[in-house]
Scaffold this active site. Sequence first.
Site, PDB file in Angstrom:
ATOM      1  N   GLU A 112      92.495  84.877  20.765  1.00 60.31           N
ATOM      2  CA  GLU A 112      91.451  85.363  21.681  1.00 60.31           C
ATOM      3  C   GLU A 112      90.265  84.415  21.681  1.00 60.31           C
ATOM      4  OE1 GLU A 112      90.134  89.001  19.915  1.00 60.31           O
ATOM      5  OE2 GLU A 112      92.083  89.977  20.142  1.00 60.31           O
ATOM      6  N   LYS A 114      86.529  83.443  21.004  1.00 57.39           N
ATOM      7  CA  LYS A 114      85.479  83.864  20.076  1.00 57.39           C
ATOM      8  C   LYS A 114      84.147  83.742  20.814  1.00 57.39           C
ATOM      9  CE  LYS A 114      83.669  83.215  15.415  1.00 57.39           C
ATOM     10  NZ  LYS A 114      82.257  83.114  15.716  1.00 57.39           N
ATOM     11  N   ASP A 116      80.263  83.897  21.684  1.00 56.03           N
ATOM     12  CA  ASP A 116      79.086  83.545  20.902  1.00 56.03           C
ATOM     13  C   ASP A 116      77.907  84.397  21.381  1.00 56.03           C
ATOM     14  OD1 ASP A 116      77.584  82.273  19.070  1.00 56.03           O
ATOM     15  OD2 ASP A 116      77.400  80.383  20.163  1.00 56.03           O
ATOM     16  N   TYR A 218      86.463  93.991  21.137  1.00 51.87           N
ATOM     17  CA  TYR A 218      87.635  93.352  20.524  1.00 51.87           C
ATOM     18  C   TYR A 218      88.118  93.973  19.234  1.00 51.87           C
ATOM     19  CZ  TYR A 218      83.582  91.046  18.443  1.00 51.87           C
ATOM     20  OH  TYR A 218      82.372  90.787  17.869  1.00 51.87           O
ATOM     21  N   LYS A 306      86.888  77.173  14.813  1.00 51.08           N
ATOM     22  CA  LYS A 306      85.603  76.849  15.441  1.00 51.08           C
ATOM     23  C   LYS A 306      85.686  75.527  16.195  1.00 51.08           C
ATOM     24  CE  LYS A 306      81.818  78.716  13.589  1.00 51.08           C
ATOM     25  NZ  LYS A 306      80.770  79.564  14.154  1.00 51.08           N
ATOM     26  N   CYS A 396      47.387  61.079  29.024  1.00 50.18           N
ATOM     27  CA  CYS A 396      48.201  62.121  29.653  1.00 50.18           C
ATOM     28  C   CYS A 396      48.811  61.572  30.939  1.00 50.18           C
ATOM     29  CB  CYS A 396      47.367  63.351  29.962  1.00 50.18           C
ATOM     30  SG  CYS A 396      48.262  64.566  30.938  1.00 50.18           S
ATOM     31  N   CYS A 399      47.211  63.592  34.046  1.00 50.47           N
ATOM     32  CA  CYS A 399      45.807  63.582  34.444  1.00 50.47           C
ATOM     33  C   CYS A 399      45.051  62.382  33.881  1.00 50.47           C
ATOM     34  CB  CYS A 399      45.124  64.866  33.996  1.00 50.47           C
ATOM     35  SG  CYS A 399      44.899  64.973  32.215  1.00 50.47           S
ATOM     36  N   CYS A 412      47.688  66.959  25.581  1.00 56.43           N
ATOM     37  CA  CYS A 412      46.614  66.547  26.478  1.00 56.43           C
ATOM     38  C   CYS A 412      45.461  67.511  26.235  1.00 56.43           C
ATOM     39  CB  CYS A 412      47.079  66.621  27.930  1.00 56.43           C
ATOM     40  SG  CYS A 412      45.707  66.589  29.092  1.00 56.43           S
ATOM     41  N   CYS A 418      43.661  69.400  33.783  1.00 56.30           N
ATOM     42  CA  CYS A 418      44.983  68.775  33.873  1.00 56.30           C
ATOM     43  C   CYS A 418      45.874  69.639  34.787  1.00 56.30           C
ATOM     44  CB  CYS A 418      45.569  68.674  32.468  1.00 56.30           C
ATOM     45  SG  CYS A 418      47.155  67.862  32.406  1.00 56.30           S
TER      46      CYS A 418
END
Length: 656
Positions: A112, A114, A116, A218, A306, A396, A399, A412, A418
Amino acid sequence: MTLKENNAADMRQMVDQLNRWAHEYYVLDAPSVPDTVYDALYDRLVLLEKQTGVTLPDSPTHRVGGQPLKSFSQHRHLKRLYSLDKVQSFGQLREWLQKVNAAVGEVLFTVELKYDGLTINVTYDDGNFVGAATRGNGVVGEDVTQQVKTIRTVPLSIPFKGKCELQGEGIMKLSELDRYNHKHPSDRLKNARNAAAGAIRNLDPKVTAERNLDVVFYSSGYEEGLGVASQRELVEFLRRNGMVTNHVFRTAKTFEEIKAAIEEIGAMRSSLDFLIDGVVIKVDDFAIREQLGFTDKFPRWAVAYKFDAEQVTTRLVDVEWQVGRTGKLTPIGNLEAVELCGATIRRATLNNYGDILRKKLKRDALVFVRRSNDVIPEILGAAEKGGEEIPMPERCPACGGELQQAGANLYCVNAENCPPQIAARISHYCSRPACDIEGISDKTVYQLMKLGVTSVADLYDLTKEQLLRLEGFKEKKAQNILDALEKSKSVGLAQFIYALGLDNVGVVTARDLAAKFGSVEALRQATQQQLTEIEGVGEVVAEGIVQYFSEKQNLDIIAKLRDAGIDPQLQKAATGVFSGKKVVLTGKLLNYTREEASKIIQNLGGEVSSSVSKTVNLVLAGEDAGSKLDKARALGIEIIDEEAFRLMTASEAERH
Ligand code: AMP
Ligand code: ZN
């Protein structure tokens, strides 16, 4: 039939019909009626529930999520939940298989996906969903009943009548994740697994409801008369009871057959609409499982194969710097287009400049890119020497303002001027979990900035004439925005605190802050010490809050918002389990004096009254309770004993 019985029968039929349609839609993916038909009947049910004051336990109206919880209570599983033994290669898998074969000979296995996500243990009794819990340490988990109730692929009633625990994985489909992120641009979720786990472990069931999770079932735990003797029969059983089961289910006997199934699944991995991190191989026959038994952590009859995270190499063309709401610069790698997990990847995230150095990344050189579980791929490191240095930005990029280094990050400092910072703050303020101002998309924010909006407070100065001058704005759109702004003036305190966008203050912390302080003004005056008294608020968060309220521009914005009519308050008394309830004490309490019990009730929002009348909502009856108890019974008032009182107040008493 009386009118009441008539309604009851109608309601039963409506709920059954809606649940059948929902099953077709969510589980079978084969709706037999258009959404509008479903919606119409749903609306009628809502009306009937309102009129009668009755809601059936399996009514789909439970799916929207009830009141937020104060904390999770613990749930003891009837049967322990085990974790899975793991192998990482076919060599290890072969060894595992040999052990099984040595113990019980050749047997049939199931193979089956697996998933996550987050393990959920769901309990049914007498055909009804009675609760759900996380796995926790396998023995005790967190009670997430209210959260899981909102998940449409968890049936609220099933044909099977015995008591049973069934396990599944709570997941968020990648398509749902995309949809969610589209809807919440300033509150994007990066990872489907964390999005699912975070939704289920969120105290507010409405958050869970909004994420549109699924549960794929399951396995079974404690059971009374399930009548299932193998994994194949279990899957049949689960389907018969309306549940989603594994999207891939193969059987295999030999190593070669198992390997072929794993390879088949590996090949389809990138085209699945959900995350998997491997394949689970289980002995099919439950009697053989019993022979094999368990180690102290795992069943000996199952193993998880896995997968590695998928990885490719491609050329890093350039690094771009994005400026976020807090001024933090985040490097984004522009990549030469490459296929990964079935998608074409052109960009990948990096954490900060330190990350670039540590990974020895160079411009115009090959890098490893991985998409493990994140939607946005990640650059793992350099795949070759050479290439051009990536310079550390000096100003930055948005800006031209000065940068400040804090740890490995660059910020910044020109927060006020900004543009991307301003835009992100406004977007955040307008987002759904914040002030929920519909109609102001990211694009609109930039348009508004052209009108001179520099802070969220300026939004409330906007006039219709101004809005109508913007490209793409007609009467209706302009009016909608003005209406949404007007509506936002009655925003709740927790949402407002979140909307202000303090560093590290997410929805949950904002809610805790609101509950503790009751107003922005009180929060402004909070000391570091008072702040860290809140569970989950550490030094860094507290410091950030104090810092925020020490800055003039922030106080100016808050003052301006207040002038515009936005200053939400929380009635302190309205925040406990007894909120708005009149409670009478009677009889002898063993563990509390009358005064103590009264105090607790008041602290949790209740009012204590000395005599029982129709306006009383609850009676706390101790030992030898007399006439008051009789009267309460006669009036049909809810009665609780000392133990119930203790449970209701246990987790909360400490907080107040
Ligand atoms: P791990 O968390 O890596 O130890 O793996 C064990 C977990 O895999 C279980 O607790 C389940 O939550 C999860 N899982 C996902 N899909 C399945 C499946 N098909 N069968 C059993 N467990 C699964
Ligand atoms: Zn800047």
